[in-house]
Scaffold this motif. Structure first.
Motif, PDB file in Angstrom:
ATOM      1  N   GLU A  59      36.785  42.404  37.109  1.00 57.12           N
ATOM      2  CA  GLU A  59      37.565  43.420  37.824  1.00 57.12           C
ATOM      3  C   GLU A  59      37.754  43.018  39.284  1.00 57.12           C
ATOM      4  N   ARG A  60      36.712  42.513  39.940  1.00 58.81           N
ATOM      5  CA  ARG A  60      36.845  42.039  41.324  1.00 58.81           C
ATOM      6  C   ARG A  60      37.815  40.869  41.397  1.00 58.81           C
ATOM      7  N   LEU A  61      37.778  40.002  40.392  1.00 58.44           N
ATOM      8  CA  LEU A  61      38.685  38.864  40.347  1.00 58.44           C
ATOM      9  C   LEU A  61      40.135  39.337  40.216  1.00 58.44           C
ATOM     10  N   ARG A  62      40.370  40.337  39.371  1.00 56.74           N
ATOM     11  CA  ARG A  62      41.708  40.901  39.214  1.00 56.74           C
ATOM     12  C   ARG A  62      42.186  41.509  40.532  1.00 56.74           C
ATOM     13  N   LEU A  63      41.323  42.273  41.196  1.00 56.89           N
ATOM     14  CA  LEU A  63      41.682  42.888  42.480  1.00 56.89           C
ATOM     15  C   LEU A  63      42.010  41.831  43.528  1.00 56.89           C
ATOM     16  N   ALA A  64      41.236  40.760  43.547  1.00 53.15           N
ATOM     17  CA  ALA A  64      41.484  39.687  44.516  1.00 53.15           C
ATOM     18  C   ALA A  64      42.792  38.951  44.205  1.00 53.15           C
TER      19      ALA A  64
ATOM     20  N   VAL B 223      53.957  29.929  50.686  1.00 51.68           N
ATOM     21  CA  VAL B 223      53.091  30.890  51.363  1.00 51.68           C
ATOM     22  C   VAL B 223      51.694  30.793  50.763  1.00 51.68           C
ATOM     23  N   ARG B 224      50.720  30.601  51.622  1.00 48.13           N
ATOM     24  CA  ARG B 224      49.320  30.543  51.179  1.00 48.13           C
ATOM     25  C   ARG B 224      48.577  31.736  51.775  1.00 48.13           C
ATOM     26  N   THR B 225      47.909  32.474  50.909  1.00 51.06           N
ATOM     27  CA  THR B 225      47.178  33.667  51.355  1.00 51.06           C
ATOM     28  C   THR B 225      45.808  33.700  50.694  1.00 51.06           C
ATOM     29  N   VAL B 226      44.902  34.434  51.331  1.00 52.86           N
ATOM     30  CA  VAL B 226      43.551  34.627  50.803  1.00 52.86           C
ATOM     31  C   VAL B 226      43.254  36.117  50.840  1.00 52.86           C
ATOM     32  N   TYR B 227      42.647  36.607  49.780  1.00 51.60           N
ATOM     33  CA  TYR B 227      42.261  38.015  49.724  1.00 51.60           C
ATOM     34  C   TYR B 227      40.839  38.102  49.165  1.00 51.60           C
ATOM     35  N   LYS B 228      40.046  38.971  49.780  1.00 51.06           N
ATOM     36  CA  LYS B 228      38.664  39.140  49.327  1.00 51.06           C
ATOM     37  C   LYS B 228      38.465  40.536  48.768  1.00 51.06           C
ATOM     38  N   ALA B 229      38.008  40.611  47.518  1.00 52.93           N
ATOM     39  CA  ALA B 229      37.624  41.879  46.909  1.00 52.93           C
ATOM     40  C   ALA B 229      36.116  42.024  47.111  1.00 52.93           C
ATOM     41  N   GLU B 230      35.733  43.075  47.791  1.00 54.76           N
ATOM     42  CA  GLU B 230      34.314  43.307  48.103  1.00 54.76           C
ATOM     43  C   GLU B 230      33.527  43.685  46.848  1.00 54.76           C
TER      44      GLU B 230
ATOM     45  N   SER C  21      31.519  46.021  46.484  1.00 53.00           N
ATOM     46  CA  SER C  21      31.494  47.473  46.310  1.00 53.00           C
ATOM     47  C   SER C  21      32.741  48.018  45.604  1.00 53.00           C
ATOM     48  N   GLU C  22      33.813  47.226  45.526  1.00 54.67           N
ATOM     49  CA  GLU C  22      35.032  47.686  44.856  1.00 54.67           C
ATOM     50  C   GLU C  22      34.889  47.726  43.340  1.00 54.67           C
ATOM     51  N   ALA C  23      34.019  46.907  42.791  1.00 53.89           N
ATOM     52  CA  ALA C  23      33.748  46.888  41.349  1.00 53.89           C
ATOM     53  C   ALA C  23      32.329  46.360  41.182  1.00 53.89           C
ATOM     54  N   LEU C  24      31.366  47.250  41.312  1.00 49.08           N
ATOM     55  CA  LEU C  24      29.958  46.854  41.374  1.00 49.08           C
ATOM     56  C   LEU C  24      29.479  46.026  40.187  1.00 49.08           C
ATOM     57  N   LEU C  25      29.860  46.401  39.000  1.00 42.08           N
ATOM     58  CA  LEU C  25      29.293  45.750  37.820  1.00 42.08           C
ATOM     59  C   LEU C  25      30.266  44.831  37.096  1.00 42.08           C
ATOM     60  N   SER C  26      31.409  44.580  37.672  1.00 44.60           N
ATOM     61  CA  SER C  26      32.408  43.815  36.936  1.00 44.60           C
ATOM     62  C   SER C  26      33.033  42.708  37.782  1.00 44.60           C
ATOM     63  N   HIS C  27      32.567  41.504  37.576  1.00 43.44           N
ATOM     64  CA  HIS C  27      33.179  40.358  38.245  1.00 43.44           C
ATOM     65  C   HIS C  27      34.636  40.179  37.818  1.00 43.44           C
TER      66      HIS C  27
ATOM     67  N   PRO D  57      36.887  31.806  42.340  1.00 41.36           N
ATOM     68  CA  PRO D  57      35.496  31.402  42.132  1.00 41.36           C
ATOM     69  C   PRO D  57      35.085  31.680  40.687  1.00 41.36           C
ATOM     70  N   LEU D  58      34.128  30.936  40.193  1.00 40.31           N
ATOM     71  CA  LEU D  58      33.628  31.165  38.837  1.00 40.31           C
ATOM     72  C   LEU D  58      32.791  32.434  38.792  1.00 40.31           C
ATOM     73  N   VAL D  59      31.870  32.558  39.728  1.00 39.67           N
ATOM     74  CA  VAL D  59      31.022  33.744  39.833  1.00 39.67           C
ATOM     75  C   VAL D  59      30.802  34.020  41.314  1.00 39.67           C
ATOM     76  N   SER D  60      30.900  35.293  41.711  1.00 38.64           N
ATOM     77  CA  SER D  60      30.672  35.639  43.113  1.00 38.64           C
ATOM     78  C   SER D  60      30.410  37.124  43.243  1.00 38.64           C
ATOM     79  N   LEU D  61      29.829  37.501  44.371  1.00 39.50           N
ATOM     80  CA  LEU D  61      29.639  38.924  44.658  1.00 39.50           C
ATOM     81  C   LEU D  61      30.885  39.463  45.374  1.00 39.50           C
ATOM     82  N   ASP D  62      31.183  38.929  46.541  1.00 40.60           N
ATOM     83  CA  ASP D  62      32.451  39.227  47.208  1.00 40.60           C
ATOM     84  C   ASP D  62      33.419  38.159  46.723  1.00 40.60           C
ATOM     85  N   THR D  63      34.423  38.553  45.978  1.00 38.35           N
ATOM     86  CA  THR D  63      35.293  37.606  45.291  1.00 38.35           C
ATOM     87  C   THR D  63      36.522  37.307  46.136  1.00 38.35           C
TER      88      THR D  63
END
Length: 177
Positions: free
Chosen positions: A151-156, A134-141, A143-149, A104-110
């Motif tokens: 960082e959430r994107l990297r985690l996802a 193999v197709r997979t989906v992962y969601k970074a919440e 709360s895992e990186a409150l102020l950094s989209h 996603p370009l911008v999101s809260l839960d990424t």
């Protein structure tokens, strides 16, 4: 309002490179899978051609490089006991291609979706003994990186690729060689 939107878009564009050790199987997961690996694969799989990744740029968001994917695969293969130290002595070679990384370009839960194509080829005959996209989906919440989209994107990204590697290894554990 326009300034706030511009700042948000600027923050969303910053890139944070995915880390290979976070994409590899966790040691506990690798240990659990190790006992299920077929005898014919143990110590017999070397990596060949890992492709499709992209380098993370300062302005284009977090990506997964081919080198990071290769390192994650090597670490995971070592963890489950399949790693062969060199390509010429290995019975099989594993090829991997990162086909897609949907972000996603911008999101809260990424939420990131990945598609990785794996092929296991027998060295002596050139026969493809395993092949799957193999197709997979992962969601970074949020709360895992409150102020950094970024960082959430990297985690996802890392989570989606880690799940793809895990699914491929579970498939290999259910095959006979």
């Amino acid at each position: 309002m326009l300034i706030a939107t511009g700042c948000l878009a600027g923050l969303a564009a910053c890139g944070t490179a995915s880390q290979s050790h976070k994409m590899a199987l966790a040691p506990a997961d690798a240990l659990q899978l190790r006992g299920f690996m077929p005898e014919g694969l143990r110590g017999q799989v070397a990596l060949a051609d890992v492709s499709g990744g992209a380098e993370t740029g300062r302005w284009w968001g977090s990506k997964v490089s081919s080198l990071a994917l290769e390192h994650a695969l090597e670490e995971s293969l070592r963890g489950v006991g399949l790693w062969a130290p060199s390509l010429p002595t290995a019975r099989f070679r594993l090829k991997a291609q990162l086909l897609a990384l949907s972000q996603p370009l911008v999101s809260l839960d990424t939420e990131v979706a990945s598609a990785v194509h794996f092929s296991l080829v027998e060295q002596s005959s050139g026969a493809v003994v395993y092949q799957r996209s193999v197709r997979t989906v992962y969601k970074a919440e949020f709360s895992e990186a409150l102020l950094s989209h970024p960082e959430r994107l990297r985690l996802a990204n890392e989570g989606a690729v880690r799940q793809a590697i895990q699914l491929m290894l579970r498939d290999l554990a259910n095959q006979r060689y």
